[in-house]
Write a protein that holds these residues in place. Sequence first.
Motif, PDB file in Angstrom:
ATOM      1  N   MET A 194       0.821  -1.193   0.000  1.00  0.00           N
ATOM      2  CA  MET A 194       0.000   0.000   0.000  1.00  0.00           C
ATOM      3  C   MET A 194       0.867   1.260   0.000  1.00  0.00           C
ATOM      4  O   MET A 194       0.494   2.241  -0.625  1.00  0.00           O
ATOM      5  CB  MET A 194      -0.943  -0.005   1.195  1.00  0.00           C
ATOM      6  N   LEU A 195       1.996   1.194   0.722  1.00  0.00           N
ATOM      7  CA  LEU A 195       2.879   2.362   0.732  1.00  0.00           C
ATOM      8  C   LEU A 195       3.459   2.602  -0.660  1.00  0.00           C
ATOM      9  O   LEU A 195       3.550   3.752  -1.108  1.00  0.00           O
ATOM     10  CB  LEU A 195       3.981   2.186   1.772  1.00  0.00           C
ATOM     11  N   ALA A 196       3.813   1.542  -1.351  1.00  0.00           N
ATOM     12  CA  ALA A 196       4.318   1.683  -2.721  1.00  0.00           C
ATOM     13  C   ALA A 196       3.246   2.298  -3.624  1.00  0.00           C
ATOM     14  O   ALA A 196       3.538   3.175  -4.453  1.00  0.00           O
ATOM     15  CB  ALA A 196       4.766   0.333  -3.270  1.00  0.00           C
ATOM     16  N   GLY A 197       2.006   1.869  -3.458  1.00  0.00           N
ATOM     17  CA  GLY A 197       0.907   2.446  -4.229  1.00  0.00           C
ATOM     18  C   GLY A 197       0.714   3.921  -3.922  1.00  0.00           C
ATOM     19  O   GLY A 197       0.456   4.730  -4.822  1.00  0.00           O
ATOM     20  N   ALA A 198       0.852   4.288  -2.640  1.00  0.00           N
ATOM     21  CA  ALA A 198       0.742   5.692  -2.249  1.00  0.00           C
ATOM     22  C   ALA A 198       1.841   6.522  -2.904  1.00  0.00           C
ATOM     23  O   ALA A 198       1.604   7.645  -3.366  1.00  0.00           O
ATOM     24  CB  ALA A 198       0.803   5.820  -0.731  1.00  0.00           C
ATOM     25  N   ILE A 199       3.035   5.956  -2.965  1.00  0.00           N
ATOM     26  CA  ILE A 199       4.161   6.666  -3.576  1.00  0.00           C
ATOM     27  C   ILE A 199       3.942   6.824  -5.078  1.00  0.00           C
ATOM     28  O   ILE A 199       4.114   7.919  -5.636  1.00  0.00           O
ATOM     29  CB  ILE A 199       5.483   5.924  -3.278  1.00  0.00           C
ATOM     30  N   VAL A 200       3.549   5.753  -5.747  1.00  0.00           N
ATOM     31  CA  VAL A 200       3.349   5.799  -7.204  1.00  0.00           C
ATOM     32  C   VAL A 200       2.253   6.792  -7.574  1.00  0.00           C
ATOM     33  O   VAL A 200       2.407   7.578  -8.514  1.00  0.00           O
ATOM     34  CB  VAL A 200       3.038   4.390  -7.758  1.00  0.00           C
ATOM     35  N   THR A 201       1.153   6.787  -6.839  1.00  0.00           N
ATOM     36  CA  THR A 201       0.066   7.715  -7.186  1.00  0.00           C
ATOM     37  C   THR A 201       0.448   9.157  -6.874  1.00  0.00           C
ATOM     38  O   THR A 201       0.083  10.071  -7.619  1.00  0.00           O
ATOM     39  CB  THR A 201      -1.250   7.338  -6.474  1.00  0.00           C
ATOM     40  N   GLU A 202       1.207   9.390  -5.812  1.00  0.00           N
ATOM     41  CA  GLU A 202       1.655  10.744  -5.491  1.00  0.00           C
ATOM     42  C   GLU A 202       2.633  11.254  -6.542  1.00  0.00           C
ATOM     43  O   GLU A 202       2.544  12.399  -6.988  1.00  0.00           O
ATOM     44  CB  GLU A 202       2.290  10.772  -4.092  1.00  0.00           C
ATOM     45  N   VAL A 203       3.565  10.416  -6.943  1.00  0.00           N
ATOM     46  CA  VAL A 203       4.535  10.808  -7.968  1.00  0.00           C
ATOM     47  C   VAL A 203       3.828  11.075  -9.297  1.00  0.00           C
ATOM     48  O   VAL A 203       4.106  12.068  -9.977  1.00  0.00           O
ATOM     49  CB  VAL A 203       5.636   9.734  -8.128  1.00  0.00           C
ATOM     50  N   SER A 204       2.890  10.221  -9.656  1.00  0.00           N
ATOM     51  CA  SER A 204       2.125  10.421 -10.896  1.00  0.00           C
ATOM     52  C   SER A 204       1.369  11.734 -10.864  1.00  0.00           C
ATOM     53  O   SER A 204       1.364  12.491 -11.844  1.00  0.00           O
ATOM     54  CB  SER A 204       1.147   9.264 -11.105  1.00  0.00           C
ATOM     55  N   ALA A 205       0.721  12.020  -9.733  1.00  0.00           N
ATOM     56  CA  ALA A 205      -0.027  13.270  -9.610  1.00  0.00           C
ATOM     57  C   ALA A 205       0.905  14.478  -9.703  1.00  0.00           C
ATOM     58  O   ALA A 205       0.570  15.484 -10.343  1.00  0.00           O
ATOM     59  CB  ALA A 205      -0.800  13.287  -8.291  1.00  0.00           C
ATOM     60  N   THR A 206       2.064  14.377  -9.102  1.00  0.00           N
ATOM     61  CA  THR A 206       3.015  15.485  -9.145  1.00  0.00           C
ATOM     62  C   THR A 206       3.512  15.727 -10.558  1.00  0.00           C
ATOM     63  O   THR A 206       3.603  16.881 -11.005  1.00  0.00           O
ATOM     64  CB  THR A 206       4.190  15.211  -8.188  1.00  0.00           C
ATOM     65  N   ILE A 207       3.818  14.675 -11.291  1.00  0.00           N
ATOM     66  CA  ILE A 207       4.257  14.828 -12.679  1.00  0.00           C
ATOM     67  C   ILE A 207       3.126  15.418 -13.525  1.00  0.00           C
ATOM     68  O   ILE A 207       3.343  16.277 -14.379  1.00  0.00           O
ATOM     69  CB  ILE A 207       4.736  13.469 -13.253  1.00  0.00           C
TER      70      ILE A 207
END
Length: 104
Positions: free
Chosen positions: A1-14
């Motif tokens: 879940m933490l990896a998913g949180a990181i991926v979605t946050e990075v995607s949103a930032t990009i």
Amino acid sequence: MLAGAIVTEVSATILLRQSDGLSRWLPSVLVVLGYGVSFVLLAQVLKRGLAVGVAYGIWSAVGVSLVALIGAMFLGESLTWVQVLGLVLVITGVVAVQSGTTTH
């Protein structure tokens, strides 16, 4: 879940860059959804017992590092050796914080 949180946050930032100051509707909607999903996943990680300092530290350090690397590799942004050293120090700091935690 933490990896998913990181991926979605990075995607949103990009996608923030693609949203042109939130003036383009599709990237803007994806930014809001990405951050929303990221926070929900991060909240679930905390609910399951990971310390907030550790979870947030990992989430933010990995996120910052990935955004910087993606920016340098795909968006034409610069990444100096001083910035690389800073990223290494951030990640080292998170590892130190995580290493200092005790389990009950």
